[in-house]
Design a protein around this motif. Sequence first.
Motif, PDB file in Angstrom:
ATOM      1  N   ALA A   3       0.857  -1.185   0.000  1.00 44.57           N
ATOM      2  CA  ALA A   3       0.000   0.000   0.000  1.00 44.57           C
ATOM      3  C   ALA A   3       0.889   1.230   0.000  1.00 44.57           C
ATOM      4  CB  ALA A   3      -0.919   0.005   1.216  1.00 44.57           C
ATOM      5  N   GLU A   4       0.639   2.139  -0.922  1.00 49.22           N
ATOM      6  CA  GLU A   4       1.370   3.404  -0.968  1.00 49.22           C
ATOM      7  C   GLU A   4       0.634   4.407  -0.093  1.00 49.22           C
ATOM      8  OE1 GLU A   4       2.423   6.912  -4.169  1.00 49.22           O
ATOM      9  OE2 GLU A   4       2.611   4.830  -4.839  1.00 49.22           O
ATOM     10  N   LEU A   5       1.240   4.757   1.033  1.00 51.32           N
ATOM     11  CA  LEU A   5       0.583   5.598   2.021  1.00 51.32           C
ATOM     12  C   LEU A   5       1.013   7.047   1.857  1.00 51.32           C
ATOM     13  CD1 LEU A   5       0.911   3.313   5.182  1.00 51.32           C
ATOM     14  CD2 LEU A   5      -0.795   3.252   3.338  1.00 51.32           C
ATOM     15  N   LEU A   6       0.038   7.944   1.723  1.00 48.97           N
ATOM     16  CA  LEU A   6       0.276   9.375   1.607  1.00 48.97           C
ATOM     17  C   LEU A   6      -0.185  10.044   2.897  1.00 48.97           C
ATOM     18  CD1 LEU A   6      -1.180   9.939  -1.983  1.00 48.97           C
ATOM     19  CD2 LEU A   6       1.136   9.230  -1.353  1.00 48.97           C
ATOM     20  N   PHE A   7       0.659  10.872   3.489  1.00 50.74           N
ATOM     21  CA  PHE A   7       0.285  11.500   4.755  1.00 50.74           C
ATOM     22  C   PHE A   7       0.969  12.857   4.865  1.00 50.74           C
ATOM     23  CE2 PHE A   7       3.795   8.605   5.195  1.00 50.74           C
ATOM     24  CZ  PHE A   7       4.726   9.253   5.985  1.00 50.74           C
ATOM     25  N   LYS A   8       0.211  13.839   5.359  1.00 53.24           N
ATOM     26  CA  LYS A   8       0.735  15.202   5.478  1.00 53.24           C
ATOM     27  C   LYS A   8       1.280  15.497   6.861  1.00 53.24           C
ATOM     28  CE  LYS A   8      -2.197  17.196   1.870  1.00 53.24           C
ATOM     29  NZ  LYS A   8      -3.203  18.238   1.533  1.00 53.24           N
ATOM     30  N   GLU A   9       0.813  14.761   7.856  1.00 53.51           N
ATOM     31  CA  GLU A   9       1.247  14.975   9.233  1.00 53.51           C
ATOM     32  C   GLU A   9       1.697  13.652   9.843  1.00 53.51           C
ATOM     33  OE1 GLU A   9       1.339  17.967  10.480  1.00 53.51           O
ATOM     34  OE2 GLU A   9       0.176  19.027   8.945  1.00 53.51           O
ATOM     35  N   GLU A  10       2.605  13.746  10.815  1.00 56.38           N
ATOM     36  CA  GLU A  10       3.059  12.551  11.522  1.00 56.38           C
ATOM     37  C   GLU A  10       1.911  11.850  12.232  1.00 56.38           C
ATOM     38  OE1 GLU A  10       6.115  13.384  14.331  1.00 56.38           O
ATOM     39  OE2 GLU A  10       7.271  14.627  12.950  1.00 56.38           O
ATOM     40  N   THR A  11       0.887  12.612  12.601  1.00 60.31           N
ATOM     41  CA  THR A  11      -0.227  12.080  13.389  1.00 60.31           C
ATOM     42  C   THR A  11      -1.347  11.498  12.544  1.00 60.31           C
ATOM     43  OG1 THR A  11      -1.128  14.328  13.457  1.00 60.31           O
ATOM     44  CG2 THR A  11       0.217  13.618  15.328  1.00 60.31           C
ATOM     45  N   ASP A  12      -1.216  11.523  11.219  1.00 61.22           N
ATOM     46  CA  ASP A  12      -2.270  10.953  10.370  1.00 61.22           C
ATOM     47  C   ASP A  12      -2.467   9.477  10.696  1.00 61.22           C
ATOM     48  OD1 ASP A  12      -2.413  13.421   9.206  1.00 61.22           O
ATOM     49  OD2 ASP A  12      -1.749  12.796   7.217  1.00 61.22           O
ATOM     50  N   GLU A  13      -3.712   9.068  10.758  1.00 59.91           N
ATOM     51  CA  GLU A  13      -4.035   7.691  11.157  1.00 59.91           C
ATOM     52  C   GLU A  13      -3.397   6.646  10.256  1.00 59.91           C
ATOM     53  OE1 GLU A  13      -8.166   7.256  13.592  1.00 59.91           O
ATOM     54  OE2 GLU A  13      -8.317   7.338  11.397  1.00 59.91           O
ATOM     55  N   ILE A  14      -3.245   6.995   8.987  1.00 57.78           N
ATOM     56  CA  ILE A  14      -2.771   6.001   8.030  1.00 57.78           C
ATOM     57  C   ILE A  14      -1.321   5.591   8.288  1.00 57.78           C
ATOM     58  CG2 ILE A  14      -1.882   7.544   6.220  1.00 57.78           C
ATOM     59  CD1 ILE A  14      -3.481   5.686   4.232  1.00 57.78           C
ATOM     60  N   ILE A  15      -0.575   6.412   9.026  1.00 53.68           N
ATOM     61  CA  ILE A  15       0.815   6.079   9.330  1.00 53.68           C
ATOM     62  C   ILE A  15       0.979   5.693  10.804  1.00 53.68           C
ATOM     63  CG2 ILE A  15       1.603   8.415   9.929  1.00 53.68           C
ATOM     64  CD1 ILE A  15       3.512   5.854   7.728  1.00 53.68           C
ATOM     65  N   SER A  16      -0.119   5.510  11.507  1.00 54.80           N
ATOM     66  CA  SER A  16      -0.040   5.122  12.920  1.00 54.80           C
ATOM     67  C   SER A  16       0.538   3.719  13.053  1.00 54.80           C
ATOM     68  CB  SER A  16      -1.427   5.156  13.561  1.00 54.80           C
ATOM     69  OG  SER A  16      -2.250   4.132  13.018  1.00 54.80           O
ATOM     70  N   LYS A  17       1.181   3.467  14.181  1.00 56.04           N
ATOM     71  CA  LYS A  17       1.781   2.157  14.425  1.00 56.04           C
ATOM     72  C   LYS A  17       0.728   1.059  14.361  1.00 56.04           C
ATOM     73  CE  LYS A  17       4.743  -0.389  17.637  1.00 56.04           C
ATOM     74  NZ  LYS A  17       3.987  -1.644  17.507  1.00 56.04           N
ATOM     75  N   GLU A  18      -0.451   1.333  14.891  1.00 54.15           N
ATOM     76  CA  GLU A  18      -1.513   0.321  14.908  1.00 54.15           C
ATOM     77  C   GLU A  18      -1.910  -0.090  13.489  1.00 54.15           C
ATOM     78  OE1 GLU A  18      -1.152   2.398  18.579  1.00 54.15           O
ATOM     79  OE2 GLU A  18      -1.601   3.226  16.573  1.00 54.15           O
ATOM     80  N   PHE A  19      -2.034   0.908  12.606  1.00 55.93           N
ATOM     81  CA  PHE A  19      -2.443   0.585  11.242  1.00 55.93           C
ATOM     82  C   PHE A  19      -1.314  -0.095  10.473  1.00 55.93           C
ATOM     83  CE2 PHE A  19      -3.667   1.785   6.787  1.00 55.93           C
ATOM     84  CZ  PHE A  19      -4.785   0.978   6.739  1.00 55.93           C
ATOM     85  N   ILE A  20      -0.086   0.381  10.667  1.00 58.18           N
ATOM     86  CA  ILE A  20       1.060  -0.256  10.011  1.00 58.18           C
ATOM     87  C   ILE A  20       1.176  -1.713  10.449  1.00 58.18           C
ATOM     88  CG2 ILE A  20       3.570  -0.226   9.748  1.00 58.18           C
ATOM     89  CD1 ILE A  20       2.131   2.064   8.308  1.00 58.18           C
ATOM     90  N   ASP A  21       1.025  -1.951  11.748  1.00 57.99           N
ATOM     91  CA  ASP A  21       1.106  -3.324  12.267  1.00 57.99           C
ATOM     92  C   ASP A  21      -0.011  -4.194  11.688  1.00 57.99           C
ATOM     93  OD1 ASP A  21       3.304  -2.668  13.760  1.00 57.99           O
ATOM     94  OD2 ASP A  21       2.220  -2.488  15.668  1.00 57.99           O
ATOM     95  N   LEU A  22      -1.196  -3.619  11.530  1.00 60.75           N
ATOM     96  CA  LEU A  22      -2.307  -4.372  10.947  1.00 60.75           C
ATOM     97  C   LEU A  22      -1.986  -4.788   9.519  1.00 60.75           C
ATOM     98  CD1 LEU A  22      -5.254  -5.395  10.872  1.00 60.75           C
ATOM     99  CD2 LEU A  22      -5.919  -3.097  10.117  1.00 60.75           C
ATOM    100  N   LEU A  23      -1.498  -3.864   8.712  1.00 56.82           N
ATOM    101  CA  LEU A  23      -1.173  -4.185   7.324  1.00 56.82           C
ATOM    102  C   LEU A  23      -0.068  -5.237   7.254  1.00 56.82           C
ATOM    103  CD1 LEU A  23      -1.294  -0.691   5.574  1.00 56.82           C
ATOM    104  CD2 LEU A  23      -3.073  -2.422   5.708  1.00 56.82           C
ATOM    105  N   LYS A  24       0.948  -5.078   8.075  1.00 59.06           N
ATOM    106  CA  LYS A  24       2.045  -6.039   8.039  1.00 59.06           C
ATOM    107  C   LYS A  24       1.617  -7.422   8.501  1.00 59.06           C
ATOM    108  CE  LYS A  24       5.853  -2.833   8.014  1.00 59.06           C
ATOM    109  NZ  LYS A  24       7.296  -2.704   8.207  1.00 59.06           N
ATOM    110  N   SER A  25       0.638  -7.476   9.393  1.00 60.20           N
ATOM    111  CA  SER A  25       0.118  -8.776   9.831  1.00 60.20           C
ATOM    112  C   SER A  25      -0.576  -9.509   8.688  1.00 60.20           C
ATOM    113  CB  SER A  25      -0.849  -8.598  11.007  1.00 60.20           C
ATOM    114  OG  SER A  25      -2.086  -8.049  10.580  1.00 60.20           O
ATOM    115  N   LYS A  26      -0.999  -8.754   7.675  1.00 54.09           N
ATOM    116  CA  LYS A  26      -1.647  -9.321   6.495  1.00 54.09           C
ATOM    117  C   LYS A  26      -0.667  -9.433   5.325  1.00 54.09           C
ATOM    118  CE  LYS A  26      -6.153  -7.531   7.894  1.00 54.09           C
ATOM    119  NZ  LYS A  26      -6.739  -8.864   8.163  1.00 54.09           N
ATOM    120  N   ASN A  27       0.620  -9.245   5.619  1.00 55.46           N
ATOM    121  CA  ASN A  27       1.698  -9.322   4.629  1.00 55.46           C
ATOM    122  C   ASN A  27       1.559  -8.276   3.525  1.00 55.46           C
ATOM    123  OD1 ASN A  27       4.181 -10.446   4.030  1.00 55.46           O
ATOM    124  ND2 ASN A  27       3.361 -12.004   2.660  1.00 55.46           N
TER     125      ASN A  27
END
Length: 273
Positions: A188-212
Amino acid sequence: MNERFYQTLEEKGFLIAAHRGSFGGSIIDNTEFSAKVAVASGADIVEMDAIKSTDGVLYAYHDGGEKRSFGIEPNIKTLSSKEIDELEYLNCLGEKTGQRVVRLEELFTRLKGKCLINLDRSWDYLDEVFPLIKKLRMEDQIIVKTHPTDEAFNFLKNSDIKLMYMVIASKKEDVLKFIDPEINMVAAELLFKEETDEIISKEFIDLLKSKNIKIWVNSITLGSRFNLSANYDDNLSIEKDGEGWKWLADHGADVIQTDWPALLKDFRNNYKK
């Protein structure tokens, strides 16, 4: 099909993607030349673009840069293949190079077996691009990406040809939409303007990686009106000893797209999280 991508990632830690190859001087972007320079500079993936002529021929080019590339005003997509074949690239000084726009099939054929390829801006031609990649037997080499449209989702889900796929998204729900057993989403190509954007949160990154699903981010510096990665970009990284690349890698990037693959390779060689 996915083995080459995953294996290369396992070997390297994170992958380096070269934006349109590596170009400058009389080396033109979206060409075999720029791909060769990128690979020689340390890129694992070469990002390339696609357009189609009015009579249906696919070419490797990013439309919108015609004035810089050829000194013309019309968008290349308004031209016939005969007209496109007659265009001559200009170099960085505006001088003619003798180089022509390469047809997409020819470029793929020249790059077969040489590097991973990310095909951008082909979302309007998926019904032609997918059979072409299958015909060339390059399914393990080319990752196709699109924006998270319903048209793309329906095509991918219903296509008999299952290629490696990456969605471009700035919202979590747009990524989650494409997690489907009928879609071979490897990244997934993630675009984010702020460090706090949900799409780059550790929880979401971990979720995606758990699905390879691997994380692609962009450090390319396109200009002041673009902010693709909270300004952790190439310019910051070059100015401040890899600061931007380190932030991206520390936050889970599996692929970093750059305009400076040799410098990013040097950073990767010394990177410690």
